[in-house]
Design an enzyme around this catalytic site. Structure first.
Site, PDB file in Angstrom:
ATOM      1  N   ASP A 227       0.969  -1.149  -0.052  1.00  0.00           N
ATOM      2  CA  ASP A 227       0.052  -0.064   0.041  1.00  0.00           C
ATOM      3  C   ASP A 227       0.794   1.478  -0.160  1.00  0.00           C
ATOM      4  O   ASP A 227       0.392   2.456  -0.040  1.00  0.00           O
ATOM      5  CB  ASP A 227      -0.928   0.223   1.167  1.00  0.00           C
ATOM      6  CG  ASP A 227      -0.433   0.043   2.458  1.00  0.00           C
ATOM      7  OD1 ASP A 227       0.914  -0.068   2.749  1.00  0.00           O
ATOM      8  OD2 ASP A 227      -1.081  -0.077   3.620  1.00  0.00           O
TER       9      ASP A 227
ATOM     10  N   ASP B 203      -1.072  -6.223  -0.235  1.00  0.00           N
ATOM     11  CA  ASP B 203      -1.591  -5.465   1.026  1.00  0.00           C
ATOM     12  C   ASP B 203      -2.968  -5.265   1.031  1.00  0.00           C
ATOM     13  O   ASP B 203      -3.784  -4.835   0.396  1.00  0.00           O
ATOM     14  CB  ASP B 203      -0.949  -4.348   1.224  1.00  0.00           C
ATOM     15  CG  ASP B 203       0.120  -3.985   2.069  1.00  0.00           C
ATOM     16  OD1 ASP B 203       0.472  -4.875   2.914  1.00  0.00           O
ATOM     17  OD2 ASP B 203       1.062  -3.131   1.937  1.00  0.00           O
TER      18      ASP B 203
ATOM     19  N   LYS C 173      -0.942  -9.358   3.040  1.00  0.00           N
ATOM     20  CA  LYS C 173       0.029  -8.743   4.077  1.00  0.00           C
ATOM     21  C   LYS C 173      -0.897  -7.938   4.992  1.00  0.00           C
ATOM     22  O   LYS C 173      -1.779  -7.429   4.409  1.00  0.00           O
ATOM     23  CB  LYS C 173       0.988  -8.036   3.559  1.00  0.00           C
ATOM     24  CG  LYS C 173       1.777  -7.668   4.707  1.00  0.00           C
ATOM     25  CD  LYS C 173       3.321  -6.834   4.290  1.00  0.00           C
ATOM     26  CE  LYS C 173       3.107  -5.741   3.643  1.00  0.00           C
ATOM     27  NZ  LYS C 173       2.735  -4.533   4.532  1.00  0.00           N
TER      28      LYS C 173
ATOM     29  N   GLU D 266      -0.931  -5.446   8.767  1.00  0.00           N
ATOM     30  CA  GLU D 266      -0.117  -4.876   9.676  1.00  0.00           C
ATOM     31  C   GLU D 266      -0.732  -5.188  11.196  1.00  0.00           C
ATOM     32  O   GLU D 266      -1.831  -4.917  11.172  1.00  0.00           O
ATOM     33  CB  GLU D 266       0.086  -3.227   9.358  1.00  0.00           C
ATOM     34  CG  GLU D 266       0.784  -2.790   8.270  1.00  0.00           C
ATOM     35  CD  GLU D 266       0.859  -1.383   7.924  1.00  0.00           C
ATOM     36  OE1 GLU D 266       0.593  -0.564   8.812  1.00  0.00           O
ATOM     37  OE2 GLU D 266       1.285  -1.056   6.827  1.00  0.00           O
TER      38      GLU D 266
ATOM     39  N   GLU E 109       9.747  -4.060   9.855  1.00  0.00           N
ATOM     40  CA  GLU E 109       9.855  -2.611   9.377  1.00  0.00           C
ATOM     41  C   GLU E 109      10.381  -1.672  10.538  1.00  0.00           C
ATOM     42  O   GLU E 109       9.893  -1.307  11.610  1.00  0.00           O
ATOM     43  CB  GLU E 109       8.625  -1.925   8.890  1.00  0.00           C
ATOM     44  CG  GLU E 109       8.945  -0.606   8.194  1.00  0.00           C
ATOM     45  CD  GLU E 109       7.906  -0.172   7.194  1.00  0.00           C
ATOM     46  OE1 GLU E 109       7.124  -0.781   6.953  1.00  0.00           O
ATOM     47  OE2 GLU E 109       8.170   0.856   6.659  1.00  0.00           O
TER      48      GLU E 109
HETATM   49  O1  KIV Z   1       3.484  -1.178   1.484  1.00  0.00           O
HETATM   50  C1  KIV Z   1       4.746  -1.567   1.614  1.00  0.00           C
HETATM   51  O2  KIV Z   1       5.570  -1.127   0.440  1.00  0.00           O
HETATM   52  C2  KIV Z   1       5.384  -2.286   2.645  1.00  0.00           C
HETATM   53  C3  KIV Z   1       6.949  -2.584   2.472  1.00  0.00           C
HETATM   54  C4  KIV Z   1       7.434  -1.040   2.955  1.00  0.00           C
HETATM   55  C5  KIV Z   1       7.009  -3.663   3.469  1.00  0.00           C
HETATM   56  O3  KIV Z   1       4.720  -2.486   3.460  1.00  0.00           O
END
Ligand code: KIV
Length: 308
Positions: free
Chosen positions: A48, A87, A117, A119, A186
């Site tokens: 994202d 994401d 993914k 968070e 991160e």
């Molecule tokens: O959105 C993204 O690019 C990320 C990476 C920085 C891991 O979450």
């Protein structure tokens, strides 16, 4: 052209055991994905970070599920032999499990991702479990989690003191137990990331998390210096400067159009013999606009390389 098969979560787990470092880069569209695949990355993340580096927002918060589906689909078309993680954007996995699974379904069916993914730590464990139980691999993401930038007080390094390091360790373990196949760390202090990497059986993929992670991820635009807002960050290394090359190329194009150097003789398509005279006699012509005669050039019908 590569004919390799995409990785899968079983092979990814084996790579940790074999100490084969995972390489991951973000991509957001057909050309970035194609180049990443040709360069041989193990995984592509449709991050994202799209919001910052492609859409021009100053955070990832405005990125929507529709944005992610659209860009994931384009990415998948460009990298058909690479494992693609998409994401889950801001607030798409904090409501009901039903709502969360609907978003996951869209990223997989419409966005053609292989995994998602998310968070967060302990608070997203129920969602991670439900997604994994529905057959979709989940990549965790802890440490600096940009979707919560407003609660963690800015883009700060995480896990520097003992209490924060323990908190991150607990979050990583909770994600592993919930079924995540790997965890992104991160902006985490190197010692903390190293301890988490030792403690987990699943791989850690670091960004600004030091040298001991099982793999690394960077943002495409940072790696090749393509007009990225992250360029000055210490954890980023740029490996090429395509931004300058693109700018210089466009400047040359502008200058050549202004000066009349482009298009040149070899860029134009000629009408049949006599057409020019006939047009002149019908409509009048001026010496200034006169074009050279058709000498060995392809005719308009042949139009080699003129698909657009
Ligand atoms: O959105 C993204 O690019 C990320 C990476 C920085 C891991 O979450």
């Amino acid at each position: 052209m590569t004919t390799k098969r995409p990785l899968n979560v079983v092979k990814i787990a084996k790579m940790k055991q074999q100490k084969d470092r995972l390489t991951m880069i973000t991509a957001y569209d057909y050309p970035s994905a194609k180049l990443a695949e040709e360069a041989g990355v193990d995984l592509i993340l449709v991050g994202d970070s799209l919001g910052n580096v492609v859409l021009g927002y100053d955070s990832t918060i405005p990125v929507t599920l529709d944005d992610m589906v659209y860009h994931s689909r384009a990415t998948a078309r460009g990298a058909q032999h690479t494992f693609i993680v998409a994401d889950m954007p801001f607030m798409t996995y904090h409501g009901s499990i039903d709502e969360t699974l609907k978003g996951v379904r869209r990223l997989m069916q419409e966005g053609h991702a292989h995994a998602v993914k998310m968070e967060g730590g302990i608070e997203i464990v129920p969602a991670v479990k439900a997604i994994v139980q529905s057959g979709v691999p989940v990549l965790g993401h802890i440490g600096l989690t940009p979707q919560s930038v407003n609660t963690i007080g800015g883009y700060r390094v995480q896990g520097k003191d003992e209490a924060d390091a323990k908190r991150l360790m607990n979050e990583a373990k909770a994600l592993e137990q919930a079924g995540a196949f790997a965890v992104v760390l991160e902006l985490v202090a190197e010692e903390t990331a190293a301890a988490i990497t030792r403690e987990l059986s699943i791989p850690t993929i670091g960004i600004g998390a030091g040298r001991q992670c099982d793999g690394q991820v960077l943002v495409f635009h940072d790696v090749v210096k393509y007009a990225s807002p992250y360029m000055e960050k210490r954890f980023v290394k740029t490996f090429a400067d395509v931004g300058s090359q693109i700018r210089e190329g466009i400047e040359d194009y502008v200058n050549e159009v202004k000066s009349g150097a482009f298009p040149a003789e070899n860029h134009v398509f000629k009408a049949d013999e006599g057409v020019s005279e006939s047009l002149d006699s019908l409509y009048g012509g001026s010496a200034e606009q006169e074009t050279p005669k058709n000498e060995g050039q392809p005719s308009a019908k042949e139009e080699v390389g003129a698909q657009r």
